[in-house]
Structure formats: C-alpha cells, structure tokens
Design a protein around this motif. Structure first.
Motif, PDB file in Angstrom:
ATOM      1  N   ILE A   1      -7.067  -0.357 -26.538  1.00 43.21           N
ATOM      2  CA  ILE A   1      -6.012  -0.196 -25.536  1.00 43.21           C
ATOM      3  C   ILE A   1      -4.910  -1.191 -25.882  1.00 43.21           C
ATOM      4  O   ILE A   1      -5.128  -2.408 -25.899  1.00 43.21           O
ATOM      5  CB  ILE A   1      -6.554  -0.447 -24.113  1.00 43.21           C
ATOM      6  N   ASN A   2      -3.702  -0.669 -26.171  1.00 39.37           N
ATOM      7  CA  ASN A   2      -2.598  -1.510 -26.628  1.00 39.37           C
ATOM      8  C   ASN A   2      -1.777  -2.095 -25.489  1.00 39.37           C
ATOM      9  O   ASN A   2      -1.292  -3.222 -25.585  1.00 39.37           O
ATOM     10  CB  ASN A   2      -1.678  -0.707 -27.552  1.00 39.37           C
ATOM     11  N   TRP A   3      -1.616  -1.336 -24.426  1.00 37.80           N
ATOM     12  CA  TRP A   3      -0.762  -1.807 -23.326  1.00 37.80           C
ATOM     13  C   TRP A   3      -1.173  -1.115 -22.036  1.00 37.80           C
ATOM     14  O   TRP A   3      -1.824  -0.055 -22.052  1.00 37.80           O
ATOM     15  CB  TRP A   3       0.720  -1.530 -23.602  1.00 37.80           C
ATOM     16  N   VAL A   4      -0.780  -1.685 -20.912  1.00 39.31           N
ATOM     17  CA  VAL A   4      -1.003  -1.094 -19.592  1.00 39.31           C
ATOM     18  C   VAL A   4       0.202  -1.428 -18.707  1.00 39.31           C
ATOM     19  O   VAL A   4       0.915  -2.401 -18.949  1.00 39.31           O
ATOM     20  CB  VAL A   4      -2.293  -1.630 -18.910  1.00 39.31           C
ATOM     21  N   TYR A   5       0.421  -0.587 -17.718  1.00 39.32           N
ATOM     22  CA  TYR A   5       1.436  -0.902 -16.693  1.00 39.32           C
ATOM     23  C   TYR A   5       1.033  -0.250 -15.385  1.00 39.32           C
ATOM     24  O   TYR A   5       0.235   0.700 -15.360  1.00 39.32           O
ATOM     25  CB  TYR A   5       2.828  -0.464 -17.140  1.00 39.32           C
ATOM     26  N   THR A   6       1.586  -0.749 -14.305  1.00 36.27           N
ATOM     27  CA  THR A   6       1.341  -0.179 -12.988  1.00 36.27           C
ATOM     28  C   THR A   6       2.617  -0.262 -12.174  1.00 36.27           C
ATOM     29  O   THR A   6       3.503  -1.094 -12.459  1.00 36.27           O
ATOM     30  CB  THR A   6       0.200  -0.921 -12.260  1.00 36.27           C
ATOM     31  N   ASN A   7       2.739   0.605 -11.170  1.00 31.40           N
ATOM     32  CA  ASN A   7       3.984   0.732 -10.401  1.00 31.40           C
ATOM     33  C   ASN A   7       3.827   0.151  -9.000  1.00 31.40           C
ATOM     34  O   ASN A   7       2.756   0.251  -8.372  1.00 31.40           O
ATOM     35  CB  ASN A   7       4.397   2.199 -10.287  1.00 31.40           C
ATOM     36  N   PHE A   8       4.934  -0.411  -8.510  1.00 33.79           N
ATOM     37  CA  PHE A   8       5.030  -0.898  -7.137  1.00 33.79           C
ATOM     38  C   PHE A   8       6.329  -0.358  -6.533  1.00 33.79           C
ATOM     39  O   PHE A   8       7.345  -0.268  -7.234  1.00 33.79           O
ATOM     40  CB  PHE A   8       5.049  -2.431  -7.080  1.00 33.79           C
ATOM     41  N   LEU A   9       6.270  -0.017  -5.245  1.00 39.54           N
ATOM     42  CA  LEU A   9       7.471   0.455  -4.545  1.00 39.54           C
ATOM     43  C   LEU A   9       8.217  -0.751  -3.991  1.00 39.54           C
ATOM     44  O   LEU A   9       7.696  -1.495  -3.164  1.00 39.54           O
ATOM     45  CB  LEU A   9       7.099   1.416  -3.414  1.00 39.54           C
ATOM     46  N   SER A  10       9.445  -0.926  -4.459  1.00 43.72           N
ATOM     47  CA  SER A  10      10.232  -2.097  -4.062  1.00 43.72           C
ATOM     48  C   SER A  10      10.574  -2.038  -2.579  1.00 43.72           C
ATOM     49  O   SER A  10      10.760  -0.965  -1.989  1.00 43.72           O
ATOM     50  CB  SER A  10      11.509  -2.180  -4.885  1.00 43.72           C
ATOM     51  N   SER A  11      10.678  -3.195  -1.966  1.00 45.55           N
ATOM     52  CA  SER A  11      11.046  -3.280  -0.548  1.00 45.55           C
ATOM     53  C   SER A  11      12.538  -3.514  -0.350  1.00 45.55           C
ATOM     54  O   SER A  11      13.019  -3.491   0.780  1.00 45.55           O
ATOM     55  CB  SER A  11      10.274  -4.421   0.123  1.00 45.55           C
ATOM     56  N   ALA A  12      13.272  -3.740  -1.425  1.00 46.66           N
ATOM     57  CA  ALA A  12      14.703  -4.054  -1.290  1.00 46.66           C
ATOM     58  C   ALA A  12      15.588  -3.269  -2.239  1.00 46.66           C
ATOM     59  O   ALA A  12      16.760  -3.062  -1.953  1.00 46.66           O
ATOM     60  CB  ALA A  12      14.943  -5.557  -1.508  1.00 46.66           C
TER      61      ALA A  12
ATOM     62  N   ASP B   1       0.801  -1.218   0.000  1.00 47.78           N
ATOM     63  CA  ASP B   1       0.000   0.000   0.000  1.00 47.78           C
ATOM     64  C   ASP B   1       0.844   1.282   0.000  1.00 47.78           C
ATOM     65  O   ASP B   1       0.418   2.330   0.491  1.00 47.78           O
ATOM     66  CB  ASP B   1      -0.942   0.030   1.221  1.00 47.78           C
ATOM     67  N   LYS B   2       2.066   1.223  -0.569  1.00 52.58           N
ATOM     68  CA  LYS B   2       2.905   2.423  -0.644  1.00 52.58           C
ATOM     69  C   LYS B   2       2.681   3.189  -1.947  1.00 52.58           C
ATOM     70  O   LYS B   2       3.076   4.344  -2.060  1.00 52.58           O
ATOM     71  CB  LYS B   2       4.382   2.044  -0.523  1.00 52.58           C
ATOM     72  N   THR B   3       2.061   2.571  -2.912  1.00 49.44           N
ATOM     73  CA  THR B   3       1.742   3.240  -4.174  1.00 49.44           C
ATOM     74  C   THR B   3       0.303   2.933  -4.558  1.00 49.44           C
ATOM     75  O   THR B   3      -0.284   1.946  -4.110  1.00 49.44           O
ATOM     76  CB  THR B   3       2.670   2.756  -5.315  1.00 49.44           C
ATOM     77  N   GLU B   4      -0.257   3.794  -5.394  1.00 47.85           N
ATOM     78  CA  GLU B   4      -1.595   3.572  -5.915  1.00 47.85           C
ATOM     79  C   GLU B   4      -1.513   2.646  -7.116  1.00 47.85           C
ATOM     80  O   GLU B   4      -0.931   3.001  -8.147  1.00 47.85           O
ATOM     81  CB  GLU B   4      -2.248   4.897  -6.316  1.00 47.85           C
ATOM     82  N   VAL B   5      -2.072   1.463  -6.989  1.00 44.08           N
ATOM     83  CA  VAL B   5      -2.074   0.480  -8.071  1.00 44.08           C
ATOM     84  C   VAL B   5      -3.406   0.626  -8.792  1.00 44.08           C
ATOM     85  O   VAL B   5      -4.465   0.280  -8.258  1.00 44.08           O
ATOM     86  CB  VAL B   5      -1.885  -0.946  -7.511  1.00 44.08           C
ATOM     87  N   TRP B   6      -3.355   1.139 -10.023  1.00 41.09           N
ATOM     88  CA  TRP B   6      -4.597   1.550 -10.675  1.00 41.09           C
ATOM     89  C   TRP B   6      -5.575   0.388 -10.930  1.00 41.09           C
ATOM     90  O   TRP B   6      -6.798   0.620 -10.893  1.00 41.09           O
ATOM     91  CB  TRP B   6      -4.304   2.314 -11.959  1.00 41.09           C
ATOM     92  N   PRO B   7      -5.148  -0.866 -11.225  1.00 41.57           N
ATOM     93  CA  PRO B   7      -6.166  -1.925 -11.398  1.00 41.57           C
ATOM     94  C   PRO B   7      -7.019  -2.127 -10.143  1.00 41.57           C
ATOM     95  O   PRO B   7      -8.231  -2.397 -10.248  1.00 41.57           O
ATOM     96  CB  PRO B   7      -5.334  -3.161 -11.723  1.00 41.57           C
ATOM     97  N   LEU B   8      -6.373  -1.991  -8.941  1.00 40.43           N
ATOM     98  CA  LEU B   8      -7.148  -2.140  -7.709  1.00 40.43           C
ATOM     99  C   LEU B   8      -8.064  -0.941  -7.501  1.00 40.43           C
ATOM    100  O   LEU B   8      -9.207  -1.087  -7.037  1.00 40.43           O
ATOM    101  CB  LEU B   8      -6.203  -2.311  -6.519  1.00 40.43           C
ATOM    102  N   VAL B   9      -7.597   0.259  -7.838  1.00 39.51           N
ATOM    103  CA  VAL B   9      -8.444   1.451  -7.730  1.00 39.51           C
ATOM    104  C   VAL B   9      -9.589   1.370  -8.739  1.00 39.51           C
ATOM    105  O   VAL B   9     -10.735   1.753  -8.447  1.00 39.51           O
ATOM    106  CB  VAL B   9      -7.600   2.726  -7.962  1.00 39.51           C
ATOM    107  N   PHE B  10      -9.292   0.869  -9.927  1.00 40.71           N
ATOM    108  CA  PHE B  10     -10.324   0.748 -10.963  1.00 40.71           C
ATOM    109  C   PHE B  10     -11.407  -0.238 -10.529  1.00 40.71           C
ATOM    110  O   PHE B  10     -12.607  -0.015 -10.784  1.00 40.71           O
ATOM    111  CB  PHE B  10      -9.675   0.282 -12.274  1.00 40.71           C
TER     112      PHE B  10
END
Length: 609
Positions: free
Chosen positions: A348-359, A288-297
């Motif tokens: 829609i050709n492509w999608v991506y989402t960001n995660f904050l790494s823990s390491a 929960d450190k970043t907004e992951v748009w598929p979960l928000v969607f």
C-alpha cells in the motif's frame, strides 16, 4: 333596420325590398296601412297600393317591369323588429318603385316620403348584439353594462377608475402601505404591545415570529471536502503541458518512501489523528458528517476479526483488501500496488480520507478561504511534528484551493499591475507626444478613471475576484486610448504655424480634429459591451458591464476633465517638449562625449608634433 326606422320616425326614410312583390303592413294613428307591389312578366303592369290614412283609404299605382315572368313576393311585419319574406322567382330582380304618401303621425305631423328599394339579404341566422353588430360579442359594452359608455377597469379593478385607488406608498398598485408609525412598508417599530417593550409582528401577534407568513426559501451553504493524505510527497509535473489546461496528463505522484501503513505506530497514529479531528476540532470539520474509513476499519477489525488496533504487520494488507471489498466506497482512498493484474496486492503506497469542512463553503471569499487554509496548515504542522517517522508527512488538499490562490494572486497583483500599466502608458504618451507636461496630465486623468472604476465595483457590491482583478489591468489600456488621441492632437496643434496658439486655441483645435472620432469610437464600443450584459453566463454579463461603464467614464474624463486641464495648465509653445531637452543635453554633455570617443578611436594626432 330601414323598416324599423320608418316605423319609429316620421321623417324621410329609405325602404328596402329584394323581391318584385312586397307587402308591408304599417300602423299609423288612424290604423294599419298596407302597400302592395305586383309585377308582371314582360309587360308593364300597374300595381295598386291601398293606403289607409286619416282621410280614408288611398290607392297608389306603381308601374313595374319584369322580364323573368311573374314574381310574387310578400313581406309581413308584425312588429318593428321582425320581417318575413316569401319569394318565387327564377333569378334575382331589380325593382324600382316610387311612392308618395301623406299621413298624420302620433305627433300630428305630415311628412312626405320617397323610397328607393334595393336588394338587402335577410337571414334568420343573424343575431344582433347590444352594439347592433350581426353575431357580435357586445364589444362596445363597458364594464358598467352600458353600450358605448367607454368605461373600463383600471389597474386596481375599479370600473371607470383612474388607477389611484389602490396605489401604495411606494407608488405601485396594491403596493406597500404606511404603518402606524408613518413608515412605508414598516412593521410598527415605534410601537410596543406590552409594558416590557414587545412589538407586534407582521401577523399582529405581540412578540410573534411572523408564523402566519410562508417560510422563505433558505440558502443552503455547500461545504467543501478536505482530504488528509499520507504517503505522497508531491507531484512531478515535468512531463505536463502547461499551455494545455485540458491535457489529461496531470503529472506523476512522488511517493513518500518512508511511509508504511503496516507499521503499528503508523496505524495507531492515523486512527488517532482522524478521531481527534472528527471529535475535537469543530473549527475545522463537522463531526460525523462523512465516513472516515480508518475509524470504520477499526470497528470492522474488532467486530469481524475479533482483534484490536494495531493489526499485525503481516495481516494489514490482507485485512484492508477484504475491507474495501466489503466497503467499495473506500476503494479509491487506499492506494494498492498490485503484483501484475491478478496475483494479489504487493503493498500500500498511500492512503487518504475525507472530512467535511465546517467553514470552507462555496460562498466564501478567496481571502477568507485563505485564512482557513492557514488554519489547516497550522494544525497539520503540529500533527506531523508529533507523528512517528513512518507517517509524519501528512498534508491536506481541497478542490477550492485552486480558485482561492488564483484569485488571491490576481488581486494581490493589482497594485503591481496598475503601477506597471500606468508606467507603460506614460512611456507611450512620451513616445508619441514628446511632451512631458501633457503626458503627466494624461496619466493623472488615467489614474482617476481607474479609481472611479474601483468605486463602481464597490457600489455594485462586487468583491475583488479574478474577473475584477484581471479587468483592472485591462482597463488601463482601454482608458488611455482616447487620452492618446486628444493629447497627440493637442501637441500637433499649431506646431507648423507661424502664429503661436494659446492653450485654449490648441485644445479647441484638438477637439475639433479628434473629438467626434473618439466619441464615435466610444459609442460603438459601449454598445458592444452592453450586448454582453444581456448574456446569461455571469462572467460575460459582468465583463460587458465593466467595459461599458469604463468606456463611458473614459470618454467623459477625456473630453471634459482632460480637455479642461489642457485649457488651464496645458503647455504653450515648446514647454515640456522633451526634444528640446534632448537637444540641450546633446549640446552640453553628449556632444563632448561623442567628440572624446571619436578622438580615442582615431588615435593620437601626430600632425601637431
């Protein structure tokens, strides 16, 4: 001041006056003594000086001459330090008077005084300080308040101290002190404050946490974002300029034609993967450190549209367009393909989402970051193996990977680069010296120089990054330079002389001819490297230190170790000379081969038939 000295001392003194008429009251043992000087205008006059001494009044006549008219000057002195002067004159005059008086002082001594008066300005605005300086600031007063005492405060703040009263056990003023265990700057580790072995903290509290000390600034790690991408297979860089790193053309994305986010299976799989990664993979991402748009969607569809995931295939594109209009921060994470510029979204050709790494943090070394890269690749391999066909080509990307693989490649090539560089150095030595023995000795010294440089990296606490890896290959060329010159001079020494020189004589002649040259070159290059050490940019300062230290070691190894080895095991005469070997090889092998080829080309010899 002269008047003051005349009153306090009974020896010869010099009295001063600026005017032609002066009246100075003085006091001796028998009472006041008065001296008057009167001057007339053009004619010399006689001035009577009544004086009161032990034997009675005495009158002294002093002739004075003035050309400016009558002048009246009166100076009264009520005490030894106050003088008042009143003068009426057209311009300054010079008065010379000689007076001889005999008086008895307090100590009953008789003195004869001869005084010559000169003009001395007197000003009521001049205030003498304790050092006798007009309008001074008591600069001669020491820290003890006594003028001219010469005492000053030392580094410890002690007046007249020698600077040792506050020196700590570390040799610094107000420095560290010995603790109860005899350790300089220690925290009494050898003592316990309770029966269970507790220790006092720096605040004197048993088992305390040094709460009385200010908090030290904490270094906050900056973790990197890792992107999870669907719909792209790779990058076509055939049109890019590989020699121009500043080119805006980074290539063209190769789209995954099998990807279809409108497919219900793809929707469910992408949302399931994001939820699992966010909630159940602490070794990879921070929850929960970043907004992951598929979960928000997913929440947006439930709350705004009253539907659930997956959305109908015909509604997905429209819903996603409304979603990014309401949440514009996700607009760049969904690759819409528009019909024209205003006719709406085609697909829609492509999608991506960001995660904050823990390491994966900025202070992570490249080799440790490479292990994190392998963990992500292993995780995505499992994800793609279980994914439906419309979303089974996901891959991850991180901005740190460029630096990681650049440094890993550079470091991994160190051994290969050292072997190749050393091989070329040996070939160059053979080509210029034609002596195998000298070339091998120089190569061994070269390898030792590089080993010492690696030890320097370790002592400095440097990890093998890109700068260090690149510098090691460069250092081979820098280190072999001085060895080249001395080795060539050694092989040339005595080559054209009839007398055979010994190893020691050849080495001495080589150092005589080339020693000062290579030493001068080393000094100038080392100085240039030290200038880089003063730079603020880290890469310049580190590279300057590497060059300076390497050249220092190189000149020491060349003039000391290499020269010593030549004196002990250096070749004598034609020992190790490859030219002798080439001649022998030609005489025993190549000569017959050349003759055989010549005969073959000439054809059969019919003259013998």
């Amino acid at each position: 001041l002269q008047l003051q000295l005349q009153l306090q001392l009974t020896s010869t003194s010099t009295s001063t006056s600026e005017r032609s008429t002066s009246q100075v009251p003085t006091t001796s043992q028998n009472g006041p003594t008065t001296s008057q000087y009167a001057s007339a205008s053009e004619n010399p006059t006689t001035s009577q000086v009544p004086t009161t001494s032990q034997n009675g009044p005495t009158t002294s006549q002093v002739p004075t001459t003035s050309q400016n008219g009558p002048t009246t000057s009166q100076t009264s002195q009520d005490n030894p330090t106050t003088s008042q002067s009143s003068t009426t004159s057209q311009r300054p005059q010079t008065l010379t008077s000689t007076s001889t008086s005999t008086s008895t002082s307090t100590s009953t001594s008789t003195s004869t005084s001869t005084s010559t008066s000169t003009s001395i300005p007197t000003s009521s605005s001049c205030r003498y300080d304790r050092c006798g300086v007009c309008n001074g600031a008591d600069e001669c007063v020491g820290c003890d308040g006594i003028p001219n005492s010469g005492k000053k405060k030392d580094v410890c703040g002690v007046c007249g101290g020698d600077g040792t009263s506050c020196i700590g056990c570390d040799g610094k003023p107000n420095g560290a002190q010995l603790d109860d265990c005899g350790v300089c700057g220690g925290d009494n580790d050898c003592k316990t404050c309770d029966a269970s072995g507790g220790k006092l903290d720096l605040c004197g509290i048993c088992r305390g946490n040094n709460s009385c000390l200010p908090d030290r600034p904490k270094f906050e790690k900056r973790y990197n974002l890792v992107s999870l991408i669907w719909g792209i297979e790779g990058i076509d860089r055939s049109t890019t300029d590989h020699n121009n790193p500043f080119s805006s053309n980074r290539g063209t994305a190769i789209l995954d034609t099998t990807f279809d986010i409108t497919d219900p299976k793809a929707q469910k799989w992408i949302i399931q993967t994001c939820r699992s990664l966010n909630n159940d993979s602490p070794q990879l991402v921070q929850k929960d450190k970043t907004e992951v748009w598929p979960l928000v969607f997913e929440n947006w569809v439930i709350s705004r549209k009253g539907r659930s995931i997956p959305v109908d295939k015909a509604r997905v594109t429209g819903y996603l367009k409304e979603f990014v209009d309401e949440f514009p921060q996700f607009r760049d994470q969904i690759g819409f393909e528009y019909i024209g510029s205003t006719l709406g979204v085609k697909k829609i050709n492509w999608v991506y989402t960001n995660f904050l790494s823990s390491a994966i943090s900025t202070d992570l070394s490249s080799f440790e970051a490479e292990k994190e890269f392998d963990l992500w690749e292993e995780y995505l391999t499992k994800v793609n193996d279980a994914a439906p066909g419309v979303s089974n080509k996901a891959f991850q990307s991180c901005g740190l990977w460029i630096r990681v693989f650049t440094e890993v490649s550079a470091v991994s090539g160190i051994v290969r680069g050292l072997v190749i560089s050393a091989g070329f150095a040996l070939a160059g030595l053979l080509f210029f010296t034609f002596n195998l023995n000298v070339s091998l000795i120089a190569t061994v010294v070269l390898v030792l120089n590089i080993i010492f440089m690696l030890a320097f990296y370790y002592l400095m606490g440097w990890e093998l990054g890109a700068i260090e890896a690149i510098s090691i290959t460069i250092l081979v060329g820098l280190s072999v330079d001085y060895l080249f010159h001395v080795a060539d001079a050694y092989c040339a020494a005595g080559e054209y002389e009839e007398k055979k020189l010994t190893r020691f004589e050849r080495t001495r002649q080589a150092l005589t001819e080339m020693g000062m040259s290579v030493l001068g070159g080393a000094v100038t290059t080392i100085t240039s490297g030290l200038m880089l050490v003063l730079c603020t940019i880290r890469i310049f300062s580190k590279f300057g230190a590497i060059i300076a230290v390497n050249l220092f070691l190189s000149i020491i190894f060349t003039l000391v170790l290499f020269a010593g080895l030549l004196m002990i095991i250096g070749p004598e005469g034609h020992m190790g000379d490859i030219r002798v070997g080439l001649v022998w090889l030609y005489n025993h092998s190549l000569k017959y081969l050349v003759e055989f080829v010549r005969r073959k080309r000439a054809g059969p010899d019919y003259s013998r038939v």
